[in-house]
Write an enzyme that holds these catalytic residues in place. Structure first.
Site, PDB file in Angstrom:
ATOM      1  N   ARG A   1      53.437  42.223 -63.664  1.00 27.56           N
ATOM      2  CA  ARG A   1      52.654  41.149 -64.289  1.00 27.56           C
ATOM      3  C   ARG A   1      52.064  40.253 -63.207  1.00 27.56           C
ATOM      4  O   ARG A   1      50.890  39.872 -63.278  1.00 27.56           O
ATOM      5  CB  ARG A   1      53.552  40.324 -65.219  1.00 27.56           C
ATOM      6  CG  ARG A   1      53.970  41.115 -66.458  1.00 27.56           C
ATOM      7  CD  ARG A   1      55.059  40.429 -67.267  1.00 27.56           C
ATOM      8  NE  ARG A   1      55.422  41.229 -68.434  1.00 27.56           N
ATOM      9  CZ  ARG A   1      56.627  41.211 -69.012  1.00 27.56           C
ATOM     10  NH1 ARG A   1      57.584  40.429 -68.539  1.00 27.56           N
ATOM     11  NH2 ARG A   1      56.867  41.968 -70.051  1.00 27.56           N
TER      12      ARG A   1
ATOM     13  N   LYS B   1      62.246  50.497 -71.082  1.00 29.57           N
ATOM     14  CA  LYS B   1      61.662  50.130 -69.781  1.00 29.57           C
ATOM     15  C   LYS B   1      62.707  49.768 -68.741  1.00 29.57           C
ATOM     16  O   LYS B   1      62.410  49.774 -67.559  1.00 29.57           O
ATOM     17  CB  LYS B   1      60.621  49.025 -69.951  1.00 29.57           C
ATOM     18  CG  LYS B   1      61.144  47.635 -70.050  1.00 29.57           C
ATOM     19  CD  LYS B   1      59.984  46.678 -69.871  1.00 29.57           C
ATOM     20  CE  LYS B   1      60.435  45.265 -70.123  1.00 29.57           C
ATOM     21  NZ  LYS B   1      59.301  44.367 -70.261  1.00 29.57           N
TER      22      LYS B   1
HETATM   23  N1  LIG Z   1      63.210  43.497 -68.210  1.00 34.00           N
HETATM   24  C1  LIG Z   1      63.654  42.681 -69.294  1.00 34.00           C
HETATM   25  C2  LIG Z   1      63.230  43.199 -70.632  1.00 34.00           C
HETATM   26  N2  LIG Z   1      63.585  44.432 -71.045  1.00 34.00           N
HETATM   27  C3  LIG Z   1      63.018  44.641 -72.286  1.00 34.00           C
HETATM   28  C4  LIG Z   1      62.322  43.508 -72.642  1.00 34.00           C
HETATM   29  C5  LIG Z   1      61.545  43.304 -73.884  1.00 34.00           C
HETATM   30  C6  LIG Z   1      61.486  44.437 -74.865  1.00 34.00           C
HETATM   31  C7  LIG Z   1      60.761  45.659 -74.410  1.00 34.00           C
HETATM   32  O1  LIG Z   1      59.889  45.610 -73.538  1.00 34.00           O
HETATM   33  O2  LIG Z   1      61.052  46.729 -74.962  1.00 34.00           O
HETATM   34  C8  LIG Z   1      62.463  42.567 -71.623  1.00 34.00           C
HETATM   35  C9  LIG Z   1      61.928  41.192 -71.586  1.00 34.00           C
HETATM   36  C10 LIG Z   1      60.477  41.062 -71.167  1.00 34.00           C
HETATM   37  O3  LIG Z   1      59.961  41.884 -70.402  1.00 34.00           O
HETATM   38  O4  LIG Z   1      59.839  40.086 -71.571  1.00 34.00           O
END
Ligand SMILES: NCc1[nH]cc(CCC(=O)O)c1CC(=O)O
Length: 323
Positions: free
Chosen positions: A141, A89
């Site tokens: 979110r 992502k």
């Molecule tokens: N942008 C930060 C990020 N990048 C990936 C993750 C978590 C693991 C994932 O989504 O694969 C997170 C933290 C979150 O969104 O809580």
């Protein structure tokens, strides 16, 4: 002539961010590859990215394109490392010339999770009190939760997962919204209080999956990396990424998705929301999983007709003004 048997064993350098989550993910990839190719040496090289250094500015204000990936991409282009492991992502939908998305690994639960301060341990998101301070640094979110729970107060939260949880426990927030996958990989699933259902929050494009990026001309490595590819996850994520690419959004725009595969059929659901949560357009498309990217484009067009274009233009204008 070269063959896998006669050529000398190669040392392959893997690039990773230094955060705990990034390292867990990278070591997992290293271990899987090492099992498949015991004669090859896989070495991990860590690098700091811009996103790791700028911690005091809201993510939405610095712009997202390649914030967590650029330094690793430069490392691949100048030959310091051979491939990079990313949370998919965080990987922009358009890669720099000369690099390719070589593999996508099996996805963990892609949903968002609610983590609460212990004083709310008997509550769910539906029953948190009026004015509860919810920490999230994601516009996606924020927009979806504001739409559904306008009575909460939303506050930005930065830093790695450990830092964020410490801020929650110290009472700076009543609850946080985090990716279930990140908590799971750090063996902190016990902190997941509630998995948010898709009618409350559609997840980010690529959430829960790892993307392996390498030089587009390294065909030997590209074929090695197929060993850790998960075809269903790849189809789902390619549909999601085509949708996002078409809408020209990065990980910091209020765009959410969900995908499901049933037999050969892939269903992609997408949402585009305004930051205030007032405007929200959503739709779904179903078609052949092996034409995943076409489905993503189709859904983007559908949502644009329903008003997504105006919502996104308004958001880009606000971000550019820096307010
Ligand atoms: N942008 C930060 C990020 N990048 C990936 C993750 C978590 C693991 C994932 O989504 O694969 C997170 C933290 C979150 O969104 O809580």
């Amino acid at each position: 002539m070269t063959s896998a048997v006669s050529s000398p064993p190669r040392t392959i350098r893997i690039g990773s961010r230094k955060s705990q989550l990034a390292l867990v993910q990278t070591y997992w990839v290293q271990e899987q590859l090492q099992k498949s190719y015991p004669d090859i040496t896989f070495e991990v090289h860590t690098m700091s990215t811009q996103g790791d250094k700028i911690l005091d500015v809201a993510l939405a204000k610095i712009g997202d394109k390649g914030l967590f990936t650029k330094e690793l991409e430069l490392g691949m282009l100048n030959g310091e490392i051979d491939f990079a492991v990313h949370s998919l992502k965080d990987l922009p939908t358009n890669l720099p010339e000369g690099l390719t998305l070589a593999a996508i690994t099996e996805r963990e639960n892609p949903a968002d999770a609610l983590v609460v301060h212990e004083k709310h341990k008997d509550k769910q998101i539906e029953t948190l009190p009026e004015g509860a301070v919810i920490g999230t640094s994601s516009l996606r979110r924020l927009a979806q939760l504001r739409h559904r729970f306008p009575h909460f107060t939303f506050k930005d939260v930065r830093g790695n997962l450990i830092t964020r949880l410490a801020k929650l426990d110290a009472g700076e927030y009543d609850a946080l919204i985090l990716a279930a996958a990140g908590l799971g990989r750090l063996e902190m699933s016990d902190r997941i209080h509630q998995i948010l259902p898709q009618d409350i929050s559609l997840h980010a494009v690529g959430q829960g999956a790892l993307g392996i990026e390498c030089r587009a001309d390294d065909s030997e490595l590209i074929s090695l990396l197929k060993a850790i590819e998960h075809p269903q996850t790849r189809d789902r994520c390619l549909a999601e990424r085509a949708f996002l690419r078409d809408l020209e959004g990065g990980c910091q725009v209020p765009i959410g998705v969900n995908t499901e595969i049933s037999g050969e059929q892939l269903t992609l659901t997408g949402i585009v929301a305004s930051i205030d949560g007032q405007k929200l357009v959503q739709d779904s498309v179903t078609g052949e999983a092996n034409k995943a990217e076409a489905l993503g484009t189709q859904l983007a067009h559908l949502l644009r007709e329903k008003g997504a274009k105006e919502i996104l233009e308004e958001i880009f204008a606000v971000i550019q003004r820096g307010s």
